[in-house]
Design an enzyme around this catalytic site. Structure first.
Site, PDB file in Angstrom:
ATOM      1  CE1 TYR A 181      -3.756  -2.040   5.083  1.00 32.48           C
ATOM      2  CE2 TYR A 181      -3.279   0.233   4.488  1.00 32.48           C
ATOM      3  CZ  TYR A 181      -3.643  -1.059   4.124  1.00 32.48           C
ATOM      4  OH  TYR A 181      -3.868  -1.361   2.794  1.00 32.48           O
ATOM      5  CB  SER A 212      -0.890   0.022   1.246  1.00 29.46           C
ATOM      6  OG  SER A 212      -1.627   1.226   1.288  1.00 29.46           O
TER       7      SER A 212
HETATM    8  N1  LIG Z   1      -8.693  -0.242  -1.553  1.00 26.89           N
HETATM    9  C1  LIG Z   1      -7.620   0.483  -1.372  1.00 26.89           C
HETATM   10  O1  LIG Z   1      -7.672   1.743  -1.425  1.00 26.89           O
HETATM   11  C2  LIG Z   1      -6.290  -0.169  -1.108  1.00 26.89           C
HETATM   12  C3  LIG Z   1      -5.159   0.654  -1.136  1.00 26.89           C
HETATM   13  C4  LIG Z   1      -3.913   0.074  -0.904  1.00 26.89           C
HETATM   14  C5  LIG Z   1      -3.800  -1.270  -0.686  1.00 26.89           C
HETATM   15  N2  LIG Z   1      -4.931  -2.057  -0.660  1.00 26.89           N
HETATM   16  C6  LIG Z   1      -4.736  -3.489  -0.423  1.00 26.89           C
HETATM   17  O2  LIG Z   1      -5.409  -4.202  -1.441  1.00 26.89           O
HETATM   18  C7  LIG Z   1      -5.700  -5.519  -0.968  1.00 26.89           C
HETATM   19  C8  LIG Z   1      -7.124  -5.891  -1.371  1.00 26.89           C
HETATM   20  O3  LIG Z   1      -8.039  -5.025  -0.733  1.00 26.89           O
HETATM   21  P1  LIG Z   1      -9.314  -4.412  -1.506  1.00 26.89           P
HETATM   22  O4  LIG Z   1      -9.117  -2.947  -1.567  1.00 26.89           O
HETATM   23  O5  LIG Z   1      -9.602  -5.152  -2.731  1.00 26.89           O
HETATM   24  O6  LIG Z   1     -10.460  -4.642  -0.401  1.00 26.89           O
HETATM   25  P2  LIG Z   1     -11.626  -5.738  -0.285  1.00 26.89           P
HETATM   26  O7  LIG Z   1     -12.516  -5.668  -1.463  1.00 26.89           O
HETATM   27  O8  LIG Z   1     -12.202  -5.544   1.063  1.00 26.89           O
HETATM   28  O9  LIG Z   1     -10.832  -7.110  -0.382  1.00 26.89           O
HETATM   29  C9  LIG Z   1     -10.137  -7.672   0.678  1.00 26.89           C
HETATM   30  C10 LIG Z   1      -9.971  -9.133   0.331  1.00 26.89           C
HETATM   31  O10 LIG Z   1      -9.168  -9.758   1.331  1.00 26.89           O
HETATM   32  C11 LIG Z   1      -9.775 -10.973   1.667  1.00 26.89           C
HETATM   33  N3  LIG Z   1      -9.436 -11.380   3.014  1.00 26.89           N
HETATM   34  C12 LIG Z   1      -9.520 -10.677   4.155  1.00 26.89           C
HETATM   35  N4  LIG Z   1      -9.160 -11.431   5.207  1.00 26.89           N
HETATM   36  C13 LIG Z   1      -8.830 -12.652   4.697  1.00 26.89           C
HETATM   37  C14 LIG Z   1      -8.399 -13.867   5.258  1.00 26.89           C
HETATM   38  N5  LIG Z   1      -8.215 -14.011   6.578  1.00 26.89           N
HETATM   39  N6  LIG Z   1      -8.170 -14.912   4.433  1.00 26.89           N
HETATM   40  C15 LIG Z   1      -8.360 -14.794   3.102  1.00 26.89           C
HETATM   41  N7  LIG Z   1      -8.765 -13.670   2.520  1.00 26.89           N
HETATM   42  C16 LIG Z   1      -9.002 -12.619   3.308  1.00 26.89           C
HETATM   43  C17 LIG Z   1     -11.265 -10.744   1.499  1.00 26.89           C
HETATM   44  O11 LIG Z   1     -11.917 -11.985   1.227  1.00 26.89           O
HETATM   45  P3  LIG Z   1     -12.875 -12.785   2.241  1.00 26.89           P
HETATM   46  O12 LIG Z   1     -13.509 -11.785   3.154  1.00 26.89           O
HETATM   47  O13 LIG Z   1     -13.849 -13.461   1.323  1.00 26.89           O
HETATM   48  O14 LIG Z   1     -11.966 -13.746   2.921  1.00 26.89           O
HETATM   49  C18 LIG Z   1     -11.298  -9.866   0.260  1.00 26.89           C
HETATM   50  O15 LIG Z   1     -11.340 -10.644  -0.898  1.00 26.89           O
HETATM   51  C19 LIG Z   1      -5.438  -5.490   0.535  1.00 26.89           C
HETATM   52  O16 LIG Z   1      -4.203  -6.130   0.814  1.00 26.89           O
HETATM   53  C20 LIG Z   1      -5.322  -4.009   0.867  1.00 26.89           C
HETATM   54  O17 LIG Z   1      -4.460  -3.779   1.963  1.00 26.89           O
HETATM   55  C21 LIG Z   1      -6.166  -1.522  -0.870  1.00 26.89           C
END
Ligand SMILES: NC(=O)c1ccc[n+]([C@@H]2O[C@H](COP(=O)([O-])OP(=O)(O)OC[C@H]3O[C@@H](n4cnc5c(N)ncnc54)[C@H](OP(=O)(O)O)[C@@H]3O)[C@@H](O)[C@H]2O)c1
Length: 248
Positions: free
Chosen positions: A158, A145
């Site tokens: 985080y 991130s």
């Molecule tokens: N959105 C942003 O602005 C942003 C910015 C920088 C980085 N990120 C990073 O991008 C990545 C994806 O996030 P996103 O933005 O796409 O949010 P999201 O739609 O909430 O996706 C998060 C994903 O992580 C999975 N997850 C959470 N806990 C888990 C566990 N214990 N085991 C397996 N899967 C798990 C969830 O699946 P289940 O709940 O089905 O398990 C979901 O598919 C993350 O690493 C986040 O830190 C996001």
């Protein structure tokens, strides 16, 4: 489906494939001819995604995975090998994020972030590395991130967990030799449900506001991941930062 050189035929597992960035990565890679292993806890969402990929002519298998359970990561890698006989790329994308001041003492949230963002990544590497070594090839892609690059109040734990991933990935790159590639992708604000993980109402409202104003589509991160994967085997793309032009 249009096969793309460097992506077509590769067996790629994506953790956190049930929504947001992980779903977008799985969709794009499958569209470009990868065989995708879909990992997350919400099996219904994964089954739906696998159906959409297959409907479009792609190949996908579902592996229900909780990245806080080491054996589930072993199962994720095995699912790819059992179905297609090899395993080429692990995209460690699953993440947890709860933002708020340290004084909230949200110790449960801190533990969750360490378990998912740090231990989940390590368990994945532990599961895939022996396979990559045996094959003489492999690629680790980790979603970190911008929060780890630009530290701001409220993001302490985080950002720390994401920077643990950054440090680990660089050491991994140096240690694994010239046949295994290591890529870290750091997104800025992306339009997903990730903000829902924040318990602090004020912090969540602020993030929602900036998400509404500036967030980019998850497909932007998927294209960055595909770029790293599609390079020739001797080209290792190590760090990619993708953020909205409007982000500070
Ligand atoms: N959105 C942003 O602005 C942003 C910015 C920088 C980085 N990120 C990073 O991008 C990545 C994806 O996030 P996103 O933005 O796409 O949010 P999201 O739609 O909430 O996706 C998060 C994903 O992580 C999975 N997850 C959470 N806990 C888990 C566990 N214990 N085991 C397996 N899967 C798990 C969830 O699946 P289940 O709940 O089905 O398990 C979901 O598919 C993350 O690493 C986040 O830190 C996001």
């Amino acid at each position: 489906m249009t096969g793309a050189p460097g992506v077509e035929g590769k067996v790629v597992a994506v953790t956190g494939a049930s929504s947001g960035i992980g779903e977008a990565i799985a969709l794009l890679l499958a569209e470009r001819g990868a065989k995708v292993v879909l990992g997350a806890r919400r099996a219904d969402k994964l089954a739906d995604l696998a159906g959409r990929i297959e409907q479009a002519g792609g190949e996908a298998v579902v592996a229900e995975t909780d990245v806080t359970k080491r054996e589930d990561l072993v199962g994720l890698v095995a699912a790819g090998r059992e179905r297609w006989g090899r395993f080429d790329v692990l995209v460690s994308n699953a993440g947890a994020g709860s933002v708020g001041p340290i004084t909230d003492l949200d110790v449960d949230g801190w533990e969750l972030m360490v378990d998912v963002n740090v231990k989940g990544l390590l368990y994945g590497v532990a599961a895939a590395l022996p396979v990559f070594q045996e094959q003489g090839s492999g690629h680790f892609v980790t979603v970190l991130s911008v929060a780890g690059l630009q530290i701001s109040p409220g993001t302490a734990v985080y950002a720390a967990t994401k920077n643990a991933g950054r440090t680990f990935s660089e050491a991994l790159r140096q240690e694994v030799g010239d046949s295994i590639r290591v890529t870290a992708v750091s997104p800025g604000m992306v339009a997903t449900d990730f903000t829902q993980g924040t318990k602090n109402d004020e912090a969540r409202a602020q993030m929602e506001e900036s998400k509404d104003e500036i967030a980019i589509d998850p497909s932007a991160i998927a294209r960055a991941v595909a770029f790293a994967i599609e390079q020739p085997a001797d080209v290792d793309v190590n760090e990619i930062v993708v953020r909205p032009t409007a982000e500070d």
